[in-house]
Scaffold this motif. Structure first.
Motif, PDB file in Angstrom:
ATOM      1  N   GLU A  40       0.918  -1.221   0.172  1.00  0.00           N
ATOM      2  CA  GLU A  40       0.163  -0.025  -0.003  1.00  0.00           C
ATOM      3  C   GLU A  40       0.872   1.162   0.092  1.00  0.00           C
ATOM      4  OE1 GLU A  40      -3.247  -0.169  -0.270  1.00  0.00           O
ATOM      5  OE2 GLU A  40      -3.091  -2.582  -0.129  1.00  0.00           O
ATOM      6  N   GLY A  41       2.076   1.067  -0.376  1.00  0.00           N
ATOM      7  CA  GLY A  41       2.806   2.305  -0.401  1.00  0.00           C
ATOM      8  C   GLY A  41       3.381   2.682   1.076  1.00  0.00           C
ATOM      9  N   GLY A  42       3.338   1.774   2.034  1.00  0.00           N
ATOM     10  CA  GLY A  42       3.839   2.124   3.481  1.00  0.00           C
ATOM     11  C   GLY A  42       2.430   2.853   4.085  1.00  0.00           C
ATOM     12  N   ASP A  43       1.338   2.966   3.609  1.00  0.00           N
ATOM     13  CA  ASP A  43       0.183   3.738   4.117  1.00  0.00           C
ATOM     14  C   ASP A  43      -0.466   2.715   5.136  1.00  0.00           C
ATOM     15  OD1 ASP A  43      -1.915   5.070   4.805  1.00  0.00           O
ATOM     16  OD2 ASP A  43      -2.844   5.296   2.886  1.00  0.00           O
ATOM     17  N   LEU A  44      -0.514   3.176   6.557  1.00  0.00           N
ATOM     18  CA  LEU A  44      -0.975   2.525   7.653  1.00  0.00           C
ATOM     19  C   LEU A  44      -2.484   3.103   7.976  1.00  0.00           C
ATOM     20  CD1 LEU A  44       2.145   3.244   9.833  1.00  0.00           C
ATOM     21  CD2 LEU A  44       1.383   1.063   8.834  1.00  0.00           C
ATOM     22  N   GLY A  45      -3.090   3.957   7.252  1.00  0.00           N
ATOM     23  CA  GLY A  45      -4.262   4.438   7.487  1.00  0.00           C
ATOM     24  C   GLY A  45      -4.395   5.343   8.901  1.00  0.00           C
ATOM     25  N   TRP A  46      -5.551   5.302   9.410  1.00  0.00           N
ATOM     26  CA  TRP A  46      -5.860   6.248  10.400  1.00  0.00           C
ATOM     27  C   TRP A  46      -5.501   5.442  11.738  1.00  0.00           C
ATOM     28  CZ3 TRP A  46      -6.325  11.422   9.981  1.00  0.00           C
ATOM     29  CH2 TRP A  46      -6.541  11.776   8.758  1.00  0.00           C
ATOM     30  N   PHE A  47      -4.947   6.010  12.643  1.00  0.00           N
ATOM     31  CA  PHE A  47      -4.649   5.470  14.097  1.00  0.00           C
ATOM     32  C   PHE A  47      -4.470   6.709  15.092  1.00  0.00           C
ATOM     33  CE2 PHE A  47      -0.381   6.206  11.787  1.00  0.00           C
ATOM     34  CZ  PHE A  47       0.316   6.674  12.589  1.00  0.00           C
ATOM     35  N   SER A  48      -4.883   5.901  16.176  1.00  0.00           N
ATOM     36  CA  SER A  48      -4.699   6.792  17.368  1.00  0.00           C
ATOM     37  C   SER A  48      -3.300   6.603  18.081  1.00  0.00           C
ATOM     38  CB  SER A  48      -5.642   6.633  18.399  1.00  0.00           C
ATOM     39  OG  SER A  48      -5.933   5.297  18.746  1.00  0.00           O
ATOM     40  N   GLN A  49      -2.970   7.509  19.103  1.00  0.00           N
ATOM     41  CA  GLN A  49      -1.623   7.210  19.666  1.00  0.00           C
ATOM     42  C   GLN A  49      -1.465   5.970  20.656  1.00  0.00           C
ATOM     43  OE1 GLN A  49      -0.586  11.041  21.395  1.00  0.00           O
ATOM     44  NE2 GLN A  49       1.504  10.414  21.886  1.00  0.00           N
ATOM     45  N   GLU A  50      -2.530   5.515  20.955  1.00  0.00           N
ATOM     46  CA  GLU A  50      -2.095   4.336  21.885  1.00  0.00           C
ATOM     47  C   GLU A  50      -2.265   2.999  20.875  1.00  0.00           C
ATOM     48  OE1 GLU A  50      -6.694   4.757  21.580  1.00  0.00           O
ATOM     49  OE2 GLU A  50      -4.737   5.984  22.129  1.00  0.00           O
ATOM     50  N   ARG A  51      -2.502   3.030  19.677  1.00  0.00           N
ATOM     51  CA  ARG A  51      -2.326   1.874  18.902  1.00  0.00           C
ATOM     52  C   ARG A  51      -0.977   1.586  18.510  1.00  0.00           C
ATOM     53  NH1 ARG A  51      -6.089   2.177  13.724  1.00  0.00           N
ATOM     54  NH2 ARG A  51      -4.959   0.195  13.484  1.00  0.00           N
ATOM     55  N   MET A  52      -0.183   2.494  18.429  1.00  0.00           N
ATOM     56  CA  MET A  52       1.146   2.106  18.076  1.00  0.00           C
ATOM     57  C   MET A  52       2.390   2.328  19.149  1.00  0.00           C
ATOM     58  SD  MET A  52       1.014   2.242  14.790  1.00  0.00           S
ATOM     59  CE  MET A  52      -0.182   2.613  13.442  1.00  0.00           C
ATOM     60  N   VAL A  53       3.519   1.479  18.947  1.00  0.00           N
ATOM     61  CA  VAL A  53       4.542   1.388  19.855  1.00  0.00           C
ATOM     62  C   VAL A  53       4.862   3.017  19.998  1.00  0.00           C
ATOM     63  CG1 VAL A  53       5.122  -0.860  19.592  1.00  0.00           C
ATOM     64  CG2 VAL A  53       6.361   1.192  18.256  1.00  0.00           C
ATOM     65  N   LYS A  54       5.412   3.484  21.518  1.00  0.00           N
ATOM     66  CA  LYS A  54       5.440   4.673  21.776  1.00  0.00           C
ATOM     67  C   LYS A  54       6.656   5.419  20.991  1.00  0.00           C
ATOM     68  CE  LYS A  54       6.094   7.248  26.067  1.00  0.00           C
ATOM     69  NZ  LYS A  54       6.697   8.434  25.276  1.00  0.00           N
ATOM     70  N   PRO A  55       7.687   5.083  20.660  1.00  0.00           N
ATOM     71  CA  PRO A  55       8.648   5.817  19.756  1.00  0.00           C
ATOM     72  C   PRO A  55       8.183   6.126  18.545  1.00  0.00           C
ATOM     73  CG  PRO A  55       9.781   4.004  20.669  1.00  0.00           C
ATOM     74  CD  PRO A  55       8.274   3.854  21.104  1.00  0.00           C
ATOM     75  N   PHE A  56       7.261   5.248  17.699  1.00  0.00           N
ATOM     76  CA  PHE A  56       6.786   5.510  16.803  1.00  0.00           C
ATOM     77  C   PHE A  56       5.548   6.605  16.912  1.00  0.00           C
ATOM     78  CE2 PHE A  56       3.780   4.844  12.978  1.00  0.00           C
ATOM     79  CZ  PHE A  56       4.624   4.517  12.090  1.00  0.00           C
ATOM     80  N   ALA A  57       4.708   6.438  17.763  1.00  0.00           N
ATOM     81  CA  ALA A  57       3.441   7.392  18.174  1.00  0.00           C
ATOM     82  C   ALA A  57       4.037   8.688  18.468  1.00  0.00           C
ATOM     83  CB  ALA A  57       2.513   6.784  19.286  1.00  0.00           C
ATOM     84  N   ASP A  58       5.063   8.723  19.436  1.00  0.00           N
ATOM     85  CA  ASP A  58       5.414  10.053  19.633  1.00  0.00           C
ATOM     86  C   ASP A  58       5.929  10.852  18.398  1.00  0.00           C
ATOM     87  OD1 ASP A  58       5.015   9.635  22.365  1.00  0.00           O
ATOM     88  OD2 ASP A  58       6.989   9.036  22.608  1.00  0.00           O
ATOM     89  N   ALA A  59       6.806  10.187  17.609  1.00  0.00           N
ATOM     90  CA  ALA A  59       7.129  10.960  16.493  1.00  0.00           C
ATOM     91  C   ALA A  59       6.049  11.324  15.444  1.00  0.00           C
ATOM     92  CB  ALA A  59       8.378   9.901  15.737  1.00  0.00           C
ATOM     93  N   ALA A  60       5.336  10.477  15.194  1.00  0.00           N
ATOM     94  CA  ALA A  60       4.103  10.647  14.114  1.00  0.00           C
ATOM     95  C   ALA A  60       2.975  11.880  14.709  1.00  0.00           C
ATOM     96  CB  ALA A  60       3.296   9.358  13.795  1.00  0.00           C
ATOM     97  N   PHE A  61       2.893  11.955  15.919  1.00  0.00           N
ATOM     98  CA  PHE A  61       2.126  12.841  16.580  1.00  0.00           C
ATOM     99  C   PHE A  61       2.661  14.256  16.929  1.00  0.00           C
ATOM    100  CE2 PHE A  61      -0.625   9.157  16.996  1.00  0.00           C
ATOM    101  CZ  PHE A  61      -1.897   9.842  16.876  1.00  0.00           C
ATOM    102  N   LYS A  62       4.067  14.219  16.820  1.00  0.00           N
ATOM    103  CA  LYS A  62       4.668  15.564  16.735  1.00  0.00           C
ATOM    104  C   LYS A  62       4.881  16.412  15.517  1.00  0.00           C
ATOM    105  CE  LYS A  62       7.391  14.506  20.894  1.00  0.00           C
ATOM    106  NZ  LYS A  62       8.586  14.172  21.209  1.00  0.00           N
ATOM    107  N   MET A  63       4.771  15.406  14.472  1.00  0.00           N
ATOM    108  CA  MET A  63       5.109  15.911  13.098  1.00  0.00           C
ATOM    109  C   MET A  63       3.932  16.658  12.602  1.00  0.00           C
ATOM    110  SD  MET A  63       7.163  12.574  11.603  1.00  0.00           S
ATOM    111  CE  MET A  63       6.943  13.020  10.038  1.00  0.00           C
ATOM    112  N   ALA A  64       3.987  17.708  11.486  1.00  0.00           N
ATOM    113  CA  ALA A  64       2.984  18.308  10.807  1.00  0.00           C
ATOM    114  C   ALA A  64       2.600  17.393   9.617  1.00  0.00           C
ATOM    115  CB  ALA A  64       3.405  19.746  10.338  1.00  0.00           C
ATOM    116  N   PRO A  65       1.561  17.428   8.945  1.00  0.00           N
ATOM    117  CA  PRO A  65       1.233  16.735   7.561  1.00  0.00           C
ATOM    118  C   PRO A  65       2.074  17.150   6.414  1.00  0.00           C
ATOM    119  CG  PRO A  65      -0.691  17.618   8.687  1.00  0.00           C
ATOM    120  CD  PRO A  65       0.297  18.029   9.558  1.00  0.00           C
ATOM    121  N   GLY A  66       2.716  16.249   5.845  1.00  0.00           N
ATOM    122  CA  GLY A  66       3.759  16.434   4.993  1.00  0.00           C
ATOM    123  C   GLY A  66       5.128  16.443   5.250  1.00  0.00           C
TER     124      GLY A  66
END
Length: 300
Positions: free
Chosen positions: A200-226
């Protein structure tokens, strides 16, 4: 070890469904075999007779009851074939039951105890089903939905892509390629070690913070779209992320939750019914060490 009743029934059905084939396989050459019964139409009056066994009628209503038996579940079988199999089963059931009656099986004390137990169980099941239907109303479902929605807190979600590799050096090179303008999805399809999102080109779809392991979630939720991340390490390896979108998780609609709501109302109504019945009943247990059932008061 005794065989549970439900398993014995399922085994009996399996035997009945396989026996006709075994018998036909042994029929002499040229001998005609009995034709299969015609499929029962989908909508027929319950009293319609579909077969007779030694003069005893089997009706469409009998087939409907048999079809509800979990032991007779026939997934993947088309309706016409299913009806034929149910007729075959009911014929064998009647033949066997008539033989058992002739052998006075029903007169045995153990059989009478089993009959009383399953009669009580069927009565309880039907009674609880009837009481639950009173509780599962459109008004009750709407009220529970509104109450549930009010208690839901807004939750942020992220839609992101990622590329998973084994080493930090690989991840750094991939991050540089993406930041240099190469297509993220194309690179993910070529090198990502995550089989679930690679196609799927790496697409993970929509996810909330608790669904991902902490380092991954911390990085994703700090970043801006793009934005594309530097390498992120988790127990799965090294990731390069790109956040596609962010949103506040939408509240599920009533239609999306209706099945869960109805199930909850059904279970609650049945549990409440049992509790009320116990509270109103005089229950006496043998032995002084018995633990009182819920709703009982242990007297001195």
């Amino acid at each position: 070890m005794p065989i549970p009743f439900s398993l014995r029934r399922a085994s009996a059905l399996a035997l009945m469904l396989t026996l006709p084939g075994a018998v036909l396989a042994q029929a002499p050459a040229g001998q005609k075999t009995p034709s299969a019964p015609a499929p029962v139409p989908a909508a027929v009056p319950p009293e319609t007779v579909v077969a007779r066994v030694n003069g005893q009628a089997i009706t469409a209503a009998d087939l409907a009851i048999a079809a509800e038996d979990p032991a007779l579940s026939l997934p993947g079988v088309d309706e016409g074939a299913k009806q034929n199999l149910l007729v075959d089963y009911m014929v064998d059931l009647k033949v066997g039951a008539q033989a058992a009656e002739s052998a006075k099986v029903g007169d045995a004390p153990e059989f009478k105890r089993k009959l009383a137990y399953f009669r009580d169980k069927l009565l309880l099941d039907d009674y609880l089903e009837r009481e639950a239907k009173k509780a599962v109303t459109p008004e009750a479902a709407k009220a529970l939905y509104e109450q549930t929605v009010k208690s839901m807190k807004p939750e942020e979600e992220v839609r992101a892509r990622h590329i998973l590799v084994e080493s930090e050096d690989e991840a750094k090179k991939i991050a540089a390629r993406v930041k240099g303008g190469e297509d993220f999805a194309k690179i993910a399809g070529e090198v990502s070690k995550d089989p679930g999102s690679k196609t799927e080109g790496g697409d993970l779809g929509w996810f909330s913070q608790e669904r991902m392991v902490k380092p991954f979630a911390d990085a994703a939720f700090k970043m801006a779209p793009g934005q594309v991340s530097d390498p992120v390490k988790t127990q799965f390896g090294w990731h390069v992320l790109r956040v596609e979108e962010k949103r506040t998780k939408p509240v599920p609609t009533f239609d999306e939750m209706k099945e869960q709501i109805d199930q909850y109302l059904t279970r609650k109504a049945q549990q409440d019914t049992i509790v009320k019945l116990r509270e109103a009943a005089k229950v006496e247990r043998a032995g002084s060490t018995a633990t009182p059932a819920p709703g009982e008061t242990k007297k001195p």
